[in-house]
Write a protein that holds these residues in place. Structure first.
Motif, PDB file in Angstrom:
ATOM      1  N   ASP A   1      35.276  65.728  33.962  1.00  0.00           N
ATOM      2  CA  ASP A   1      34.009  65.178  33.470  1.00  0.00           C
ATOM      3  C   ASP A   1      32.818  66.003  33.932  1.00  0.00           C
ATOM      4  O   ASP A   1      31.750  65.480  34.217  1.00  0.00           O
ATOM      5  CB  ASP A   1      33.858  63.719  33.897  1.00  0.00           C
TER       6      ASP A   1
ATOM      7  N   THR B   1      30.321  69.564  33.057  1.00  0.00           N
ATOM      8  CA  THR B   1      29.914  70.467  31.984  1.00  0.00           C
ATOM      9  C   THR B   1      29.766  71.849  32.600  1.00  0.00           C
ATOM     10  O   THR B   1      28.956  72.054  33.508  1.00  0.00           O
ATOM     11  CB  THR B   1      28.601  70.017  31.336  1.00  0.00           C
TER      12      THR B   1
ATOM     13  N   ALA C   1      39.112  72.451  29.889  1.00  0.00           N
ATOM     14  CA  ALA C   1      39.083  71.449  28.825  1.00  0.00           C
ATOM     15  C   ALA C   1      40.229  70.454  28.988  1.00  0.00           C
ATOM     16  O   ALA C   1      40.054  69.239  28.812  1.00  0.00           O
ATOM     17  CB  ALA C   1      39.148  72.126  27.459  1.00  0.00           C
TER      18      ALA C   1
ATOM     19  N   ASN D   1      36.919  68.400  31.050  1.00  0.00           N
ATOM     20  CA  ASN D   1      35.564  68.919  31.173  1.00  0.00           C
ATOM     21  C   ASN D   1      35.039  69.403  29.825  1.00  0.00           C
ATOM     22  O   ASN D   1      35.818  69.742  28.935  1.00  0.00           O
ATOM     23  CB  ASN D   1      35.548  70.089  32.163  1.00  0.00           C
ATOM     24  N   THR D   2      33.732  69.462  29.711  1.00  0.00           N
ATOM     25  CA  THR D   2      33.087  70.131  28.584  1.00  0.00           C
ATOM     26  C   THR D   2      32.824  71.573  28.994  1.00  0.00           C
ATOM     27  O   THR D   2      32.256  71.821  30.056  1.00  0.00           O
ATOM     28  CB  THR D   2      31.759  69.448  28.225  1.00  0.00           C
TER      29      THR D   2
ATOM     30  N   SER E   1      37.105  78.304  20.751  1.00  0.00           N
ATOM     31  CA  SER E   1      36.549  76.969  20.520  1.00  0.00           C
ATOM     32  C   SER E   1      37.471  76.112  19.668  1.00  0.00           C
ATOM     33  O   SER E   1      37.444  74.876  19.748  1.00  0.00           O
ATOM     34  CB  SER E   1      35.160  77.062  19.868  1.00  0.00           C
TER      35      SER E   1
ATOM     36  N   SER F   1      40.206  73.551  21.513  1.00  0.00           N
ATOM     37  CA  SER F   1      39.923  72.206  22.030  1.00  0.00           C
ATOM     38  C   SER F   1      38.549  71.747  21.567  1.00  0.00           C
ATOM     39  O   SER F   1      37.600  72.547  21.564  1.00  0.00           O
ATOM     40  CB  SER F   1      39.965  72.204  23.561  1.00  0.00           C
TER      41      SER F   1
ATOM     42  N   ARG G   1      36.670  70.106  23.257  1.00  0.00           N
ATOM     43  CA  ARG G   1      35.829  70.123  24.455  1.00  0.00           C
ATOM     44  C   ARG G   1      35.220  71.500  24.722  1.00  0.00           C
ATOM     45  O   ARG G   1      34.389  71.640  25.612  1.00  0.00           O
ATOM     46  CB  ARG G   1      36.638  69.687  25.679  1.00  0.00           C
TER      47      ARG G   1
ATOM     48  N   HIS H   1      32.906  74.521  23.535  1.00  0.00           N
ATOM     49  CA  HIS H   1      31.815  74.875  22.636  1.00  0.00           C
ATOM     50  C   HIS H   1      31.489  76.353  22.832  1.00  0.00           C
ATOM     51  O   HIS H   1      31.303  76.805  23.970  1.00  0.00           O
ATOM     52  CB  HIS H   1      30.578  74.027  22.926  1.00  0.00           C
TER      53      HIS H   1
ATOM     54  N   HIS I   1      22.517  70.946  26.523  1.00  0.00           N
ATOM     55  CA  HIS I   1      23.550  70.409  27.430  1.00  0.00           C
ATOM     56  C   HIS I   1      22.903  70.031  28.763  1.00  0.00           C
ATOM     57  O   HIS I   1      23.184  70.660  29.803  1.00  0.00           O
ATOM     58  CB  HIS I   1      24.674  71.425  27.635  1.00  0.00           C
TER      59      HIS I   1
END
Length: 248
Positions: free
Chosen positions: A5, A7, A26, A30-31, A46, A49, A51, A53, A76
């Protein structure tokens, strides 16, 4: 370091170690904002997943680094980890006139970009719970491989800067962590090999990622992997071993 959890802004995230780290982070929930210069590779990573970006950015360009920092805070705002992983590597031979473009590119991407990006984002990170800056250096931070002397020097400098950053940011609640891989089986340093599409050999990428993530999760500040532990303890012996192995 908590690894779910979060970023995570990950430089060099479209290839090699970075690509594998992006996928693993990911998977852990996590992002990941994966940065790279190659839009095709970014699209591929990308797609692995939802998750992950992708963001195209040339870290050699200081103006793009400033633009990136402004963008990531806006888009973000939950960013709490910077993972400085991007690097380039070229042959070094001081007996010939050096290629200034390649030397400067290594200094800019391997050393100045991590420092600049961190400095642009520390105020934001300081507002986040348990933020961290992670720098990928190398066993070569302790002893150079002469054939890639400038690359080795940038990793030694980033190791030193990581110590200074850790000290300066200690009262702002920002952890500064260093991951020190050995030689890893990626395509970095392609110009050093007869087949530029081949890999350099070394530790398999999945094993490197496994050990790096384990070190992050256990709270290590210096994650010494493989040869890095030996190089820190006895840099002279490792210097002779590395450079004798590469003089034939």
């Amino acid at each position: 370091m908590i690894l779910n959890d979060r970023t995570i802004l990950l430089t060099g995230g479209s290839n090699g170690i970075g690509r594998a780290l992006a996928l693993r982070f990911a998977e852990l929930g996590n992002t990941v904002i994966a940065l790279g210069r190659d839009e095709t590779r970014l699209a591929e990573v990308s797609a692995l997943s939802p998750r992950i970006h992708a963001r195209q950015c040339d870290l050699e360009d200081a103006a793009q680094r400033v633009e990136l920092a402004e963008w990531v805070v806006k888009e973000h705002p939950d960013l709490d980890v910077i993972f400085n992983n991007a690097a380039v590597q070229y042959r070094f031979d001081v007996t010939q006139p050096i290629d200034l473009v390649k030397a400067q590119q290594q200094l800019e991407i391997n050393l100045l970009a991590p420092l600049h990006l961190a400095s642009l984002l520390v105020d934001h990170l300081a507002t986040r719970p348990k933020p961290a800056i992670v720098n990928t250096t190398s066993a070569l931070a302790f002893t150079p491989l002469v054939e890639i002397g400038v690359y080795s020097a940038t990793k030694a400098a980033l190791h030193s800067l990581s110590i200074s950053m850790r000290y300066q940011l200690r009262d702002r609640g920002i952890d500064v962590i260093e991951v020190l891989p050995p030689k890893v089986d990626t395509t970095i340093g392609a110009e050093l090999r007869d087949d530029p599409n081949s890999t350099q050999g070394g530790m398999p990428v999945p094993e490197l990622v496994r050990q790096a993530v384990a070190g992050l999760e256990s709270g290590e500040q210096e994650i010494l992997i493989g040869l890095s532990a030996q190089a820190k303890v006895d840099p002279e012996a490792i210097f002779h071993r590395l450079n004798n192995e590469n003089t034939h």
